[in-house]
Design a protein around this motif. Structure first.
Motif, PDB file in Angstrom:
ATOM      1  N   ALA A  61       0.840  -1.204   0.000  1.00 33.65           N
ATOM      2  CA  ALA A  61       0.000   0.000   0.000  1.00 33.65           C
ATOM      3  C   ALA A  61       0.877   1.257   0.000  1.00 33.65           C
ATOM      4  O   ALA A  61       1.801   1.383   0.799  1.00 33.65           O
ATOM      5  CB  ALA A  61      -0.923  -0.004   1.211  1.00 33.65           C
ATOM      6  N   ASP A  62       0.568   2.192  -0.901  1.00 36.11           N
ATOM      7  CA  ASP A  62       1.401   3.386  -0.990  1.00 36.11           C
ATOM      8  C   ASP A  62       0.663   4.679  -0.637  1.00 36.11           C
ATOM      9  O   ASP A  62       1.276   5.631  -0.187  1.00 36.11           O
ATOM     10  CB  ASP A  62       2.003   3.512  -2.401  1.00 36.11           C
ATOM     11  N   GLU A  73       3.242   3.918  10.499  1.00 36.07           N
ATOM     12  CA  GLU A  73       4.437   4.704  10.177  1.00 36.07           C
ATOM     13  C   GLU A  73       4.335   5.336   8.790  1.00 36.07           C
ATOM     14  O   GLU A  73       4.890   6.410   8.538  1.00 36.07           O
ATOM     15  CB  GLU A  73       5.681   3.815  10.251  1.00 36.07           C
ATOM     16  N   ASP A  74       3.587   4.662   7.910  1.00 35.20           N
ATOM     17  CA  ASP A  74       3.412   5.171   6.550  1.00 35.20           C
ATOM     18  C   ASP A  74       2.254   6.159   6.448  1.00 35.20           C
ATOM     19  O   ASP A  74       1.889   6.582   5.339  1.00 35.20           O
ATOM     20  CB  ASP A  74       3.174   4.012   5.576  1.00 35.20           C
ATOM     21  N   GLY A  75       1.648   6.491   7.587  1.00 38.28           N
ATOM     22  CA  GLY A  75       0.611   7.507   7.590  1.00 38.28           C
ATOM     23  C   GLY A  75      -0.809   7.002   7.650  1.00 38.28           C
ATOM     24  O   GLY A  75      -1.761   7.793   7.607  1.00 38.28           O
ATOM     25  N   ALA A  80      -4.840  -7.568  -1.765  1.00 31.94           N
ATOM     26  CA  ALA A  80      -4.012  -6.380  -1.519  1.00 31.94           C
ATOM     27  C   ALA A  80      -3.618  -5.706  -2.832  1.00 31.94           C
ATOM     28  O   ALA A  80      -3.595  -4.475  -2.926  1.00 31.94           O
ATOM     29  CB  ALA A  80      -2.765  -6.765  -0.730  1.00 31.94           C
ATOM     30  N   GLN A  81      -3.324  -6.490  -3.865  1.00 32.14           N
ATOM     31  CA  GLN A  81      -2.993  -5.921  -5.172  1.00 32.14           C
ATOM     32  C   GLN A  81      -4.174  -5.141  -5.730  1.00 32.14           C
ATOM     33  O   GLN A  81      -4.016  -4.042  -6.275  1.00 32.14           O
ATOM     34  CB  GLN A  81      -2.592  -7.028  -6.141  1.00 32.14           C
ATOM     35  N   ARG A  82      -5.366  -5.692  -5.586  1.00 31.07           N
ATOM     36  CA  ARG A  82      -6.557  -5.015  -6.101  1.00 31.07           C
ATOM     37  C   ARG A  82      -6.826  -3.731  -5.322  1.00 31.07           C
ATOM     38  O   ARG A  82      -7.234  -2.713  -5.901  1.00 31.07           O
ATOM     39  CB  ARG A  82      -7.761  -5.941  -6.009  1.00 31.07           C
TER      40      ARG A  82
END
Length: 496
Positions: A23-24, A113-115, A464-466
């Motif tokens: 996840a970005d 940590e990634d928000g 998760a990819q979707r």
């Protein structure tokens, strides 16, 4: 992006781990789970140490394509739980639950940590409906929640009561946790265990560890015991692979059961093994004396033949993809061998097999095949049309694969009423909306073998990819090689 995950067992852990790696764009993540044992699900909660993980570490990693993830977490702790015959650590399931907990908590920390904003809601979701571009959820306490995507990670179904014994004193409908259900069993009482699969093995081994001295009888229609795991070898399938199955599908437009048998035949021929002898041995399980067969299987733990090893591995890695390509009546042909297939694909570990054989040899344990009914009368239980009276009956019949858990019944009903999901003809739930993701054994259209951890982590990775791409569900297959060189199939289907 706001994601709602309903359920906090192994499927949710696999999804969280995959999301933390992929996840970005930060968003909100809400996990709904009323159980106090987060991340463990029904199988891996606190229980007796005799209730073991039924597979070696390499096939129990919840991290996608990382076959050493679980073993690395286990580290030196594994030496205290070494199965000498298998030469692999086999830990209590509660310890494996600690691994799942660690993995989930690490993933949540990474996401934060990634928000990401993360919250755990300790209430059951009883309703869900599409609302604009997302979902409107309702919990049993009357509160409402909103999300863009909904992931169902609700676990397996509820054990059936095949003989209608519910409510009878001395009847245990769901044996887990065994620490609770066996606590009140008198040491000298006569015990009947309905079933002869892995759950029945857990019950018998735990009774023995508990110091039970009374007779134990496995009541089964088939009388077939699980096969026994063999020590892992270096062989990786070359013919029974997702790539070969996909090639057959492209070439012929379908993949038949005979095609799959041909691939297995070629696999064994290349290793210098006789397919006919292998198939005859498998089929003999239906008629061979279970004690004699168990003794032979335990003696063959170190046998170098690859037949059963290939079948066990590919049943879970290639099987779910190949199953969806089979034309009728091939699935029906396979279903007729349900008990034999589950026995071969889901073996028992050698340490448990040794305990079972010891109890069978001593006469304390017996296997009664062909059982058609049990009735409760006068404070005891009797077999229909046969001899045998028991003080306690423990139900070890597993929920059918892709069954809807009772606790998720209201939610599934709401999703179907909304038109967002439908029951799959072969069992399970099929999503009718790309914003709904079904992860785990509830995902419709799979084979009649209950999803393994490897299958769950594959589904979690796909979901998760979707979620990362926010793309509609699409059909297809990807084949990738893991760190060990093993080819893995990953099937993308509309049910998520």
């Amino acid at each position: 992006m706001d994601i709602a995950i309903v359920g906090a067992g192994a499927a949710a852990v696999g999804l969280l781990d995959a999301l933390a790696a992929t996840a970005d764009s930060p968003g909100t993540l809400t996990v709904f789970e009323p159980s106090p044992h987060l991340w463990r699900g029904r199988p891996y909660g606190p229980d007796l140490d005799s209730v073991l993980v039924n597979a070696p570490p390499a096939v129990m990693s919840i991290r996608h394509r990382d076959f050493g993830h679980y073993a690395a977490w286990l580290g030196p702790r594994g030496t205290a739980h070494l199965d000498e015959r298998l030469d692999r650590p086999l830990v209590p399931r509660a310890l494996y639950g600690a691994y799942l907990t660690h993995t989930a908590e690490t993933a949540l920390a990474t996401l934060q940590e990634d928000g990401w904003r993360v919250r755990i809601v300790t209430a059951r979701v009883t309703g869900a409906a599409r609302s604009g571009a997302g979902w409107s959820l309702r919990t049993e306490d009357g509160r409402g929640y909103e999300a863009d995507h909904l992931a169902l990670c609700v676990g397996g179904g509820t054990p059936p009561d095949p003989y209608g014994l519910g409510g009878a004193r001395g009847f245990v409908r769901d044996p887990y946790p065994l620490a609770r259900t066996l606590d009140g069993v008198a040491p000298g009482s006569g015990i009947a265990v309905i079933g002869s699969g892995l759950t029945a093995v857990d019950v018998v081994v735990s009774l023995a560890a508990h110091g039970h001295t009374g007779p134990i009888t496995l009541l089964s229609r088939s009388g077939v015991l699980p096969h026994v795991w063999q020590r892992p070898v270096d062989h990786r399938p070359r013919h029974v692979t997702a790539e070969r199955v996909a090639a057959l599908h492209r070439q012929h437009g379908a993949v038949t059961l005979d095609d799959l048998i041909g691939l297995l035949r070629a696999e064994l021929a290349e290793a210098g093994e006789d397919f006919g002898a292998f198939a005859a041995d498998l089929l003999a399980a239906r008629t061979q004396d279970p004690v004699r067969r168990l003794r032979a299987q335990l003696a063959a733990v170190d046998d170098s033949a690859i037949g059963r090893r290939v079948l066990q591995e590919t049943a879970h890695s290639v099987g779910p993809y190949a199953w969806r390509l089979l034309p009728e009546p091939d699935p029906m042909r396979l279903r007729r061998h349900f008990r034999l297939a589950t026995s071969a694909a889901s073996p028992m570990v050698p340490v448990n097999a040794a305990t079972m054989l010891r109890l069978l040899d001593s006469g304390q344990l017996a296997v009664a095949a062909g059982v058609r009914g049990i009735e409760a009368a006068d404070g005891a239980f009797r077999l229909h049309g046969g001899e045998g009276t028991f003080d306690v009956v423990v139900n070890a019949v597993n929920p059918p694969p892709r069954a809807i858990p009772r606790a998720a019944g209201l939610l599934v009903t709401a999703l179907m009423a909304d038109g967002a999901a439908e029951l799959h003809p072969a069992g399970g739930l099929a999503a009718a909306d790309p914003r709904l993701h079904v992860v785990g054994d509830l995902a419709g259209g799979g084979p009649f073998i209950t999803s393994s951890i490897a299958g769950v982590d594959a589904q979690a990775n796909l979901a998760a990819q979707r979620l990362r791409t926010k793309a509609p569900n699409a059909s297809g297959l990807t084949v990738k090689a893991g760190p060990s060189g093993r080819l893995e199939s990953r099937t993308a289907t509309r049910q998520g």
